[in-house]
Design an enzyme around this catalytic site. Structure first.
Site, short mmCIF file in Angstrom:
data_model
loop_
_atom_site.label_atom_id
_atom_site.label_comp_id
_atom_site.label_asym_id
_atom_site.label_seq_id
_atom_site.Cartn_x
_atom_site.Cartn_y
_atom_site.Cartn_z
CE LYS A 1 -3.28 -2.76 2.52
NZ LYS A 1 -4.69 -2.60 2.68
N GLY B 1 -7.93 -4.87 6.26
CA GLY B 1 -7.34 -4.07 7.23
C GLY B 1 -8.09 -3.82 8.28
#
Ligand code: PEP
Length: 258
Positions: A11, A178
């Site tokens: 990310k 997440g």
């Protein structure tokens, strides 16, 4: 036989210096693991530095997104030929791109076509939101994402080695990404076996539906990875947060090699 596949999606984490540090620490452990296709997907800015550190290893390199046009007036974007100089893989249609940057099944489709045309292996992400899951719409959403995202591909033309195709799908329920709340391994396997592979079968035939690697993604950690990899239709993982830690990512890859 599908070769297990584990990719780390970094990310928007790690500067070039941080990336160099993390990769140097990670490579020896990853290199020791055989029988798994391993891929690191750092931010664009770190691709060149990570590529240099991975040279001579069996660890692949991927980007996290790209535009579909080969060049043009698209400020801030990165094109397929730019990536093809640097890496072999590209994540496409990650839910964070869909949620925050307006990515649609149509843009995913353009990108998948472009990736394959430029010799990149797309890792195509699909998955339902929590609201869709709770409304019992998982099959409908995932099936649509696969069918529209892969629409019009000629998969007979993309490389096949050891029974694998160079197209990878990641089933990532959005509510599991997440959040620390992974799907159950059985539930994820069911989506792959009852929705994703049947869609591939209808679109591309038996051989492709059995050869495409389908990963699970969503809060995968070392402690739970093996349970996912023991499922018959799950061929590995797309790992976010845990791919930033050597002590998590190396054991996850290790679990895939068994
Ligand atoms: C991801 O980024 O694709 C992902 C699955 O993230 P996490 O493992 O952190 O849930």
């Amino acid at each position: 036989m599908r070769t297990p596949f584990v990719a780390g999606n970094w990310k928007m984490y790690n500067t070039v210096a941080e990336a160099r540090h993390l990769v140097s620490e990670m490579v020896p452990g990853l290199q020791a693991i055989i029988g798994v296709e391993k891929v690191l997907c750092p931010p664009f800015t770190a691709l060149l530095a990570v590529r240099a550190l991975l040279e001579g290893s069996d660890i692949g390199l991927g980007a996290q997104d790209m535009h579909w046009e080969p060049s043009g007036a698209f400020t801030g974007e990165v094109s397929p030929p730019m990536l093809a100089e640097l890496c072999q893989y590209v994540i496409i249609g990650h839910s964070e791109r869909r949620t925050y940057f307006g990515e649609t099944d149509e843009t995913v489709n353009h990108k998948v076509h472009a990736a394959i045309a430029h010799g990149l292996t797309p890792i195509v992400c699909v998955g339902e939101t929590l609201a869709e899951n709770e409304a019992g719409r998982t099959s409908e959403i995932v099936s649509r994402q696969v069918r529209q995202g892969l629409y019009g591909l000629d998969l007979s033309s993309i490389g096949e080695g050891q029974g694998n195709t160079s197209l990878v799908i990641a089933y990532e329920p959005v509510w599991a990404i997440g959040t620390g709340r992974a799907a159950t391994a059985e539930g994820a396997n069911l989506v792959v076996s009852e929705v994703i592979r049947p869609a591939l079968l209808e679109m591309f035939g038996e051989q492709v539906s059995q050869a495409v690697r389908v990963l699970y993604g969503g809060s995968v950690k070392a402690s739970i990875a093996a349970v996912f990899f023991s499922q018959p239709d799950i061929d590995g993982a797309l790992v976010g947060g845990a791919s930033l830690k050597v002590s998590e990512f190396v054991p996850i890859v290790q679990a895939a090699s068994r």
